[in-house]
Design a protein around this motif. Structure first.
Motif, short mmCIF file in Angstrom:
data_model
loop_
_atom_site.label_atom_id
_atom_site.label_comp_id
_atom_site.label_asym_id
_atom_site.label_seq_id
_atom_site.Cartn_x
_atom_site.Cartn_y
_atom_site.Cartn_z
N VAL A 158 -9.41 -24.01 -21.96
CA VAL A 158 -10.69 -23.36 -21.67
C VAL A 158 -11.26 -23.90 -20.36
O VAL A 158 -11.78 -23.14 -19.53
N GLY A 159 -11.17 -25.22 -20.16
CA GLY A 159 -11.68 -25.81 -18.92
C GLY A 159 -10.94 -25.34 -17.69
O GLY A 159 -11.53 -25.23 -16.61
N ALA A 160 -9.64 -25.06 -17.83
CA ALA A 160 -8.87 -24.57 -16.69
C ALA A 160 -9.18 -23.11 -16.38
O ALA A 160 -9.19 -22.70 -15.22
N VAL A 161 -9.45 -22.32 -17.43
CA VAL A 161 -9.73 -20.90 -17.24
C VAL A 161 -11.20 -20.66 -16.90
O VAL A 161 -11.54 -19.80 -16.07
N LEU A 162 -12.09 -21.42 -17.55
CA LEU A 162 -13.53 -21.24 -17.38
C LEU A 162 -14.14 -22.58 -16.94
O LEU A 162 -14.66 -23.34 -17.77
N SER A 197 -18.41 -25.18 -23.01
CA SER A 197 -18.80 -25.89 -24.24
C SER A 197 -19.15 -24.90 -25.34
O SER A 197 -18.80 -25.10 -26.52
N LEU A 198 -19.86 -23.84 -24.97
CA LEU A 198 -20.20 -22.82 -25.97
C LEU A 198 -18.95 -22.19 -26.57
O LEU A 198 -18.87 -21.96 -27.78
N VAL A 199 -17.99 -21.89 -25.71
CA VAL A 199 -16.74 -21.28 -26.19
C VAL A 199 -16.02 -22.23 -27.16
O VAL A 199 -15.59 -21.82 -28.25
N VAL A 200 -15.90 -23.50 -26.79
CA VAL A 200 -15.19 -24.46 -27.64
C VAL A 200 -15.91 -24.66 -28.97
O VAL A 200 -15.29 -24.65 -30.04
N VAL A 201 -17.23 -24.84 -28.92
CA VAL A 201 -18.00 -25.08 -30.15
C VAL A 201 -17.95 -23.86 -31.07
O VAL A 201 -17.72 -23.98 -32.28
N PHE A 202 -18.13 -22.67 -30.50
CA PHE A 202 -18.09 -21.45 -31.33
C PHE A 202 -16.71 -21.27 -31.96
O PHE A 202 -16.60 -20.96 -33.15
N LEU A 203 -15.66 -21.47 -31.16
CA LEU A 203 -14.31 -21.31 -31.68
C LEU A 203 -14.03 -22.31 -32.81
O LEU A 203 -13.48 -21.94 -33.85
N ALA A 204 -14.42 -23.56 -32.60
CA ALA A 204 -14.17 -24.58 -33.63
C ALA A 204 -14.94 -24.29 -34.91
O ALA A 204 -14.41 -24.46 -36.02
N MET A 205 -16.18 -23.82 -34.78
CA MET A 205 -16.98 -23.53 -35.98
C MET A 205 -16.39 -22.37 -36.76
O MET A 205 -16.24 -22.43 -37.99
N MET A 240 -10.92 -31.66 -17.96
CA MET A 240 -10.33 -30.68 -17.06
C MET A 240 -11.32 -30.26 -15.97
O MET A 240 -10.95 -30.11 -14.80
N ILE A 241 -12.60 -30.08 -16.35
CA ILE A 241 -13.60 -29.64 -15.37
C ILE A 241 -13.98 -30.77 -14.42
O ILE A 241 -14.04 -30.59 -13.20
N SER A 242 -14.22 -31.96 -14.97
CA SER A 242 -14.70 -33.07 -14.14
C SER A 242 -13.64 -33.53 -13.14
O SER A 242 -13.97 -34.04 -12.06
N ALA A 243 -12.36 -33.35 -13.49
CA ALA A 243 -11.29 -33.84 -12.62
C ALA A 243 -10.77 -32.78 -11.66
O ALA A 243 -9.85 -33.03 -10.89
N ARG A 244 -11.36 -31.59 -11.73
CA ARG A 244 -10.81 -30.46 -10.97
C ARG A 244 -10.75 -30.74 -9.47
O ARG A 244 -9.69 -30.61 -8.84
N GLU A 245 -11.87 -31.12 -8.88
CA GLU A 245 -11.90 -31.34 -7.43
C GLU A 245 -11.06 -32.55 -7.04
O GLU A 245 -10.38 -32.56 -6.01
N ALA A 246 -11.13 -33.60 -7.86
CA ALA A 246 -10.33 -34.80 -7.57
C ALA A 246 -8.84 -34.48 -7.61
O ALA A 246 -8.07 -34.95 -6.76
#
Length: 224
Positions: free
Chosen positions: A130-134, A141-149, A57-63
């Motif tokens: 998360v990538g669309a909001v942040l 990455s911190l949000v995703v990893v913390f949430l998953a753990m 989501m982040i890498s493709a945002r500008e494209a």
């Protein structure tokens, strides 16, 4: 790609060995070692799929913004990216399923694979949200990893997580874990858990679509 191949080996066996040293659980008939490996498999799928969703989501945002400005439909773009993400998630689930099968013989292998893939899709969509909001890779990455753990720990069956509050059943991995655990040890599943996960995926899809659309509108490149 290396992470997707190596992480399942480390996580599945690591969780298994960690839970092997825990005391017996009166409400759980499964061997702690095997139960830990099952939880490690669902955590491995979730964290890899979640990070892939975030990065895509982040890498493709500008494209995506440039494509929308040239006339592409944002909904078509989003559908293409989510379909690609779901396809890669199924591959990740296959790798985790293969590693799990080497150590735990499941009662219903096809169901186990399907439920691992379903857990991965849930977290892939969460990562995309998360990538669309942040739209910052490190913070996201911190949000995703913390949430998953936290999700895998509280949703799992262990003496340390036995007294968790009722709202934990609404966590993303709770019902996928129930489905996976039943398929591995009993060869069954509860239709209610499956319906809940299906609804969860649908809600996430609506949220991702809404946030993605709002982000594209902010760029000034299209109107709904």
């Amino acid at each position: 790609m290396v992470l997707a191949l190596v992480l399942p080996l480390v996580v599945i066996e690591g969780w298994g060995q960690a839970m092997a040293g825990l005391p017996p659980m009166p409400t759980i008939e499964a061997i702690p070692l095997d139960l830990g490996r099952v939880l490690g498999a669902i955590f491995g799928v979730a964290i890899i799929a979640g990070l892939m969703g975030l990065v895509q989501m982040i890498s493709a945002r500008e494209a995506d913004r440039r494509l929308v400005q040239t006339g592409y439909s944002p909904r078509t773009l989003l559908a293409t990216r989510l379909a690609t993400l779901a396809g890669v998630t199924i591959v990740v689930a296959g790798v985790n399923f293969g590693v799990l099968w080497l150590t735990v013989e499941p009662e219903a292998p096809l169901l186990v694979f399907a439920f691992l893939a379903l857990a991965g899709v849930v977290y892939a969509f969460l990562g995309a949200l998360v990538g669309a909001v942040l739209p910052r890779l490190f913070e996201g990455s911190l949000v995703v990893v913390f949430l998953a753990m936290m999700d895998a720990f509280l949703s799992g069956d262990s003496p340390l997580a036995a007294d968790v509050p009722d709202f934990v059943q609404y966590f993303p991995l709770y019902h996928p874990k129930e489905l996976l655990q039943s398929a591995v040890f009993d060869g069954t599943f509860a239709a209610g858990d499956l319906a809940f996960v299906g609804g969860y995926v649908l809600v996430l899809l609506v949220l991702v679509t809404a946030v993605f659309g709002a982000t594209m509108r902010t760029s000034g490149g299209w109107s709904a």
